[in-house]
Design an enzyme around this catalytic site. Structure first.
Site, PDB file in Angstrom:
ATOM      1  N   GLY A  39       0.835  -1.197   0.000  1.00  0.00           N
ATOM      2  CA  GLY A  39       0.000   0.000   0.000  1.00  0.00           C
ATOM      3  C   GLY A  39       0.864   1.238   0.000  1.00  0.00           C
ATOM      4  O   GLY A  39       2.065   1.188   0.275  1.00  0.00           O
ATOM      5  N   MET A  71       2.348   9.488   3.420  1.00  0.00           N
ATOM      6  CA  MET A  71       3.477   9.327   4.334  1.00  0.00           C
ATOM      7  C   MET A  71       4.565   8.434   3.763  1.00  0.00           C
ATOM      8  O   MET A  71       5.710   8.497   4.207  1.00  0.00           O
ATOM      9  CB  MET A  71       2.992   8.746   5.660  1.00  0.00           C
ATOM     10  N   ASP A  99      -5.299   8.329  13.942  1.00  0.00           N
ATOM     11  CA  ASP A  99      -5.749   8.028  12.580  1.00  0.00           C
ATOM     12  C   ASP A  99      -6.492   6.693  12.547  1.00  0.00           C
ATOM     13  O   ASP A  99      -6.223   5.840  11.705  1.00  0.00           O
ATOM     14  CB  ASP A  99      -4.568   8.007  11.617  1.00  0.00           C
TER      15      ASP A  99
END
Length: 745
Positions: free
Chosen positions: A14, A18, A129
């Site tokens: 993925g 970031m 998050d």
């Protein structure tokens, strides 16, 4: 194949603002990992570098099973990286793409995530998050929380990452206003995730910053039941409170939110069950004969409309709501229908290595159970029958039935062999909360699964939090990490100095102490292991052939019996130095310390005595003659009784510690090597190596009540902290046999 330091990059799992996450192979530790490589912009930011290292250290300390373990972190080639456990599964966002899930399923997953968040919050870390894509699910619905990359300590305010990297759909109002964050910030996000699990929709519409900012700051979230009437209304208030605008109006912790959700679910189930039980009813199905549901008060109601439905029989279309590798049988359906409601039971954990089918990075389930609303009429007979069976099970003691159904047919765990290197597990959290009520031990335990545990498992000790254990593999030169929530070996820790013999934990679980010596006796040390990092911080030289050591209740000292030196080394845990050496009769095998920390007892193997030592002066007070070759010793925590098993005498001696006199000698199986106590203090378990069995001794009758066969050459038995299970290490088989110790609640 691209290389990144010691890592060989295999696949991209993925990516985001970031950085990227890769499936990679760690060539130094011979294992596959999930490798997160942060973007160059972040890696070059000095302020972020400091924050990254500080927060990564904090996250690496977390030992809760639902937090993905961090193996390592740092900088390679100018890029910051995090080396994590590779989880085979799919993320919650992918599952929710198929639509909403059953309320029981949603609450189950929420509870697992809450456990992870509470552990982080207790250590001063806020995730910041929490969202479906950061929740990974294995094929049996075990949830892992990942990507604490935005994690910060409690009290931090908004950083520049807040708006660009975190998901706006789940962001708490205070984060838009630069207010300090605390655990209630994650509570808000978790409530948003629960909303989406129940409805299949995000809490607020919109896909840009202004719209979502306004919604989170000012808009009232829609009731769950308005968006998805099938979910019912019992969870509306829970989600609303979790998503309150003011942190003070929310639940104080993620666990409190999960507890409220479970209570609301049970209350809704009770109302439905109450309605069904008003009078005997006769239901006619498609003109067939009537099926009678008798009037029956249910002790623990079944959530008929909130979880049972989607766990019932349909092999055709429909929305996938629960993951399963094979089509279910009625027993499994019954067990999972009750699963959320009894003792917070849930699927036992992630599958053992090798069980997940190959394929995509997160794997693919081969079977999904559909929503009941999609069931064809042909299955309606079966549905009513199963509901009736569930009601009957609840009436006669459903929690016991569920345990039997869900545990009795579990497949044997497959784990890596000794030749395969597996991750050094960052095991479960060191928790201060109580483990819950202790199980009532029974006179005759039953045998559970047998688990591979690398070669020569000589001794096993369960950690203070009860979530994992260490096994000393003598000849293999490793500690095996055993996950007691899954009954599986999840990692190994290399011990290059020599064979690990025995292990004990500090009372807070942050350190473990391992007695180690090599075959020619040139290395004789106690390894001090940091359980958060699975690394030895130092090796303390002691006498020759250190054996079964123990830590004082205050954690300040470790007493180490040195078999060939005829002495006991005393280690100061503050300095990791030997501060005293106590001469005792040859040859001390084992020490055990009283619960008040005032007395140390040593089993002196070749002298046929037990030494009694004053821990305040480290002086021998007396010696007590016992049987031939005393080996393992155990002081009862609440009774004035001391037990030791005599290896060559094939017996157990019972000593009155008020008088230091032997009051009973009991014959045992051949060559007993270890004795352990049940969590409730009512039974002893004796491992006799020649008997290939565990003997059970009742303190009520002061006699042997059972002989339970295990593997070949059982050398130790470790009891789980809640008393439900024990683990016998079978030296010759390289296995651990699980024993079920508990009776009905």
């Amino acid at each position: 194949m691209q290389e990144f330091g010691q890592y060989q990059i295999e696949d991209l799992i993925g990516s985001g603002g970031m950085g990227e996450v890769y499936r990679a192979f760690d060539t130094q530790r011979d294992r596959q990992v999930a490798l997160k490589v942060l973007s160059a912009a972040l890696s070059e930011d000095p302020e972020y570098q400091r924050s990254f290292r500080r927060e990564s250290e904090a996250v690496a300390r977390l030992r809760e099973p639902h937090v993905v373990p961090i193996h390592d972190f740092g900088e390679i080639e100018g890029r910051l990286f995090v080396d994590m456990l590779l989880v085979e599964g799919l993320n919650l966002a992918a599952l929710l793409a198929a639509g909403p899930m059953a309320p029981a399923h949603a609450v189950n997953l929420t509870s697992q995530v809450a456990d992870a968040l509470d552990a982080a919050h207790d250590d001063g870390v806020v995730h910041r998050d929490v969202k479906p894509s950061n929740i990974l699910l294995t094929s049996n619905d075990f949830a892992y929380v990942v990507d604490f990359g935005l994690a910060h300590g409690v009290g931090h305010t908004r950083s520049r990452l807040t708006m660009t990297e975190a998901s706006l759909d789940y962001m708490a109002p205070e984060r838009f206003e630069s207010d300090p964050v605390d655990p209630r910030t994650d509570v808000y996000s978790l409530a948003c995730v629960l909303f989406e699990c129940l409805t299949g929709q995000k809490p607020f519409a919109g896909d840009d910053l202004p719209a979502l900012m306004f919604a989170h700051l000012h808009a009232v979230p829609r009731p769950v039941s308005d968006v998805n009437p099938a979910a019912g209304s019992t969870l509306d208030a829970v989600v609303a409170k979790g998503m309150a605008k003011r942190p003070a109006d929310r639940y104080p912790s993620a666990g409190a939110l999960a507890t409220a959700a479970r209570a609301a679910l049970a209350a809704g189930a009770a109302e439905q069950t109450e309605h069904l039980e008003e009078a005997p009813r006769r239901i006619e199905i498609d003109g067939d004969a009537d099926f009678v549901i008798p009037r029956q008060r249910v002790a623990a109601p079944v959530p008929v409309g909130a979880g049972v439905g989607t766990a019932l029989l349909e092999h055709g279309g429909g929305r996938g709501t629960e993951l399963r590798r094979d089509p279910p049988d009625p027993a499994t359906v019954a067990a999972e229908a009750f699963d959320f409601d009894f003792d917070r039971a849930r699927p036992a954990g992630p599958p053992p290595p090798g069980e997940t089918p190959p394929g995509e990075p997160y794997g693919r389930p081969s079977y999904r159970l559909p929503d009941l609303s999609m069931a064809r009429p042909v299955y309606r007979h079966a549905i009513v029958v199963v509901l009736a069976v569930l009601t009957l099970l609840a009436a006669v003691g459903a929690s016991t039935a569920v345990w039997l159904l869900s545990r009795g047919q579990a497949p044997q765990q497959r784990v890596p062999s000794a030749s395969a290197s597996v991750p050094a597990a960052n095991g479960p959290a060191i928790i201060s909360a109580p483990l819950g009520p202790l199980a009532r031990s029974v006179d005759t335990p039953t045998v559970g699964p047998t688990v591979q545990a690398n070669s020569t498992p000589g001794y096993m000790q369960v950690a203070p939090n009860g979530r994992y254990a260490y096994i000393a593999n003598r000849e293999a030169g490793v500690l095996s990490v055993f996950d007691t929530t899954r009954n599986a070996v999840t990692g190994t820790i290399n011990v290059p100095q020599g064979g690990p013999q025995f292990v004990t934990f500090a009372p807070d679980g942050k350190r473990a102490y391992v007695s180690i010596y090599n075959n020619n006796r040139t290395v004789n040390v106690v390894g001090v292991l940091d359980t958060a990092t699975s690394k030895f911080v130092t090796m303390v030289p002691v006498g020759v052939r250190p054996f079964a050591l123990d830590v004082t209740p205050d954690g300040k000292r470790v007493y180490v019996p040195n078999h060939d030196s005829g002495s006991i080394s005393v280690i100061d845990t503050a300095t990791d130095d030997v501060i005293d050496t106590i001469k005792v009769a040859p040859n001390p095998h084992w020490v055990d310390i009283s619960t008040d920390g005032k007395t140390v007892y040593a089993a002196d193997h070749e002298s046929n005595v037990v030494s009694v030592i004053d821990a305040t002066t480290d002086k021998v007070l007396t010696t007590i003659p016992v049987g031939l070759s005393p080996h393992s010793i155990l002081k009862h925590p609440t009774k004035p009784l001391l037990f030791n098993v005599n290896y060559d005498g094939s017996s157990m001696t019972v000593i009155d510690t008020n008088t230091d006199k032997v009051v009973r000698t009991v014959r045992t199986g051949g060559h007993p090597q270890d004795v352990s106590l049940s969590a409730d203090g009512e039974h002893l378990y004796i491992a006799a190596v020649d008997d290939n069995a565990i003997q059970v001794f009742s303190l009520k009758t002061m006699s042997i009540t059972a002989r339970v066969p295990v593997g070949h050459n059982p050398t130790s038995i470790a009891v789980g902290r809640d008393g439900r299970q024990a683990y016998a290490t079978n030296l010759d088989d390289g296995t651990v046999t699980v024993l079920n110790l508990a009776g009905p609640a």
